[in-house]
Scaffold this active site. Structure first.
Site, PDB file in Angstrom:
ATOM      1  N   HIS A 265       2.788  11.035  -6.122  1.00  0.00           N
ATOM      2  CA  HIS A 265       1.572  10.732  -5.356  1.00  0.00           C
ATOM      3  C   HIS A 265       0.908  12.028  -4.861  1.00  0.00           C
ATOM      4  CE1 HIS A 265      -0.910   8.141  -2.637  1.00  0.00           C
ATOM      5  NE2 HIS A 265      -0.946   9.258  -1.930  1.00  0.00           N
ATOM      6  N   GLU A 266       1.694  12.868  -4.198  1.00  0.00           N
ATOM      7  CA  GLU A 266       1.121  14.104  -3.640  1.00  0.00           C
ATOM      8  C   GLU A 266       0.688  15.058  -4.751  1.00  0.00           C
ATOM      9  OE1 GLU A 266       0.276  13.904  -0.707  1.00  0.00           O
ATOM     10  OE2 GLU A 266       1.571  12.250  -0.064  1.00  0.00           O
ATOM     11  N   HIS A 269      -2.807  14.230  -5.691  1.00  0.00           N
ATOM     12  CA  HIS A 269      -3.782  14.871  -4.789  1.00  0.00           C
ATOM     13  C   HIS A 269      -3.930  16.350  -5.144  1.00  0.00           C
ATOM     14  CE1 HIS A 269      -4.558  11.573  -2.058  1.00  0.00           C
ATOM     15  NE2 HIS A 269      -3.293  11.417  -1.738  1.00  0.00           N
ATOM     16  N   GLU A 295      -7.757   9.404  -3.118  1.00  0.00           N
ATOM     17  CA  GLU A 295      -6.647   8.467  -3.287  1.00  0.00           C
ATOM     18  C   GLU A 295      -6.623   7.888  -4.709  1.00  0.00           C
ATOM     19  OE1 GLU A 295      -3.273   7.239  -1.257  1.00  0.00           O
ATOM     20  OE2 GLU A 295      -4.802   8.694  -0.710  1.00  0.00           O
TER      21      GLU A 295
HETATM   22 ZN    ZN Z   1      -2.539   9.783  -0.587  1.00  0.00          ZN
END
Ligand code: ZN
Length: 502
Positions: A265-266, A269, A295
């Protein structure tokens, strides 16, 4: 002060470049605060960060900046990039100028108090201990909304900090069909045969978790020469400067997927920010247009790639090397089903892909009603519990597992929650277009080739930074205005096949 527009532009670039440098210093200090600072440094560190933030605010709101913006805007034949640059610089200046310093101070004091009360209330499982300070925050949030101005409802004004151009009405239009489709699908899943997730139980050595996570991060394209992975209690990603885009995760021996999911997830980003155009650095275009778009990138990698069958077909033999003996009797398909188990529960951050959006929709519906005055703060627990029963079919046992679980409202962050689900909606739209543009996409993923997906995102999303508003960027990339249809279609197909329901 110059009357020459070209010079005004250069002066603004110098000022905002310095603002960006101070923001970098602040980002590095915050990163350190969460990853390695000795506990006794906390109070003094808070002071340093507050000084930096006041200095930055003072620089952005200086009267000279508004004058320079007007002068620079008067330059004939501005290029598209210059127009976007000025639009963003003007927005930051005007937004910051609209809040009186007294209100900013009052808000930060109220937030500090609310955070303390929230912790106490959560530990005691009693919303009543938090409600007085939440009432104060809601009153201040309404004042803030009045300062910014809005057409329909106070929520709209506050949401602009996270998703510019949106409104409660626009979000409702997207969320309502998603809510109805999800509630319907969830009811079918609950009547279906549960998936077997026993292969994910037991203990998972932390070193192997870390090594495997870094392997996946590297495979999907995260550049460790422009980033690093550390541990923090809440996973996050942060850009310090161009070329320095860091991520964090947390490890638990009992949970293999928590750290891995956070890393991917990170990474999503950070891959986004590693893909910004270097010529935008130290300026207002070196950012995402909205949290929803940000997101969409993290959820793309975490869920659409990292929880897909081709991904697990590729990593099935590899993960067996990191955890010898653990997956010998498990097929890639069984592992994929276990990763995607659906289980309605109380806690948002632990939710599966299906129920996650319902957690968000509940918070969104409640905060619009709280800010408009339709729902009183004292009535939040009852309204919360009623929605959890209606949408998720579960009975909330206490306020700590209910309306006190998230910190966002204690930080005065109203309007933030929808970003998570908007990210899923945008991400589903992007995948549809990506699949159409890149033939053999999923065959490539199965071979461990993530480059085609990353290049497509770089070209269609990352490199544009903040040149366009969120909806325009999504429309340019996908050819469609924001729509929830691709997400609903995908959820029905994926979970219909895992659970054998239609
Ligand atoms: Zn996030």
């Amino acid at each position: 002060m110059s009357k020459n527009p070209a010079t005004a532009f250069e002066q603004l670039q110098t000022i905002l470049g310095k603002v960006s440098d101070l923001s970098s210093a602040s980002a590095l200090l915050s990163w350190d605060q969460q990853t390695g600072m000795p506990p006794r440094g906390a109070a003094a560190r808070g002071q340093v960060l507050a000084t930096l933030s006041e200095t930055i605010h003072g620089m952005i709101t200086a009267p000279e900046v508004a004058k320079l913006l007007a002068e620079a805007g008067a330059k004939p034949r501005l290029s598209r990039d210059e127009k976007a640059w000025l639009r963003e610089a003007t927005w930051a200046n005007e937004r910051a100028c609209k809040l009186p310093a007294s209100l900013v101070r009052e808000l930060s004091l109220a937030e500090a108090q609310a955070f303390e009360d929230w912790q106490r209330a959560k530990a005691a499982q009693k919303f009543a201990l938090f409600s007085p300070s939440l009432k104060k925050l809601v009153a201040l949030a309404r004042q803030k909304a009045e300062c910014f101005g809005y057409a329909e409802t106070p929520w709209d004004a506050l949401a602009q900090d996270f998703e510019r151009g949106t409104s409660a009405a626009r979000v409702t239009k997207l969320f309502s069909p998603l809510r109805d489709a999800t509630v319907d699908l969830l009811a079918k899943i609950r009547n279906a045969k549960p998936v077997d997730s026993s292969c994910l139980t037991g203990k998972w050595p932390l070193d192997a978790q870390r090594e495997f996570g870094m392997r996946v991060a590297r495979d999907i394209g995260y550049d460790f020469n422009a980033g690093r992975l550390d541990v923090s209690s809440h996973p996050f990603s942060t850009t310090i400067t161009a070329g320095d885009h860091r991520i964090t995760t947390r490890y638990a021996e009992s949970n293999l997927l928590d750290a891995l999911g956070s890393i991917i997830h990170e990474c999503g980003h950070a891959l986004y920010e590693q893909g910004f155009n270097i010529k935008d650095a130290r300026g207002p275009l070196y950012e995402a247009p909205s949290l929803g778009v940000h997101e969409s990138q993290s959820r793309f990698w975490e869920v659409r790639i990292g929880q897909s069958l081709p991904f697990w077909r590729h990593y099935h033999p590899i993960i067996r090397q990191y955890f010898p003996g653990r997956f010998d009797d498990v097929t890639a398909e069984q592992l994929y089903a276990a990763v995607n188990q659906v289980e309605p529960d109380f806690i948002r951050v632990e939710a599966d892909e299906i129920t996650y959006n319902l957690h968000i929709i509940i918070r969104f519906e409640l905060e619009v009603a709280i800010l408009s005055g339709e729902l009183s703060v004292d009535d939040i627990p009852a309204a919360w519990n009623e929605k959890y029963a209606r949408y998720l079919g579960i009975t909330v046992p206490n306020d700590a597992k209910g309306c006190l679980q998230d910190v966002h409202w204690a930080y005065g962050a109203f309007g933030y929650f929808p970003s998570y689900t908007l990210g899923n909606i945008y991400s589903a739209m992007l995948v549809e277009k990506l699949e159409a543009d890149v033939k053999g996409l999923w065959k490539g993923i199965e071979r461990g080739d993530f480059g085609a997906a990353l290049s497509w995102l770089r070209e269609n999303i990352h490199t544009h930074g903040r040149r366009m508003p969120a909806e325009e960027l999504v429309k340019q990339a996908t050819g469609r205005a924001p729509t929830v249809e691709p997400l609903i279609k995908y959820l029905r197909k994926k979970y219909g096949s895992i659970y054998g329901v239609r």
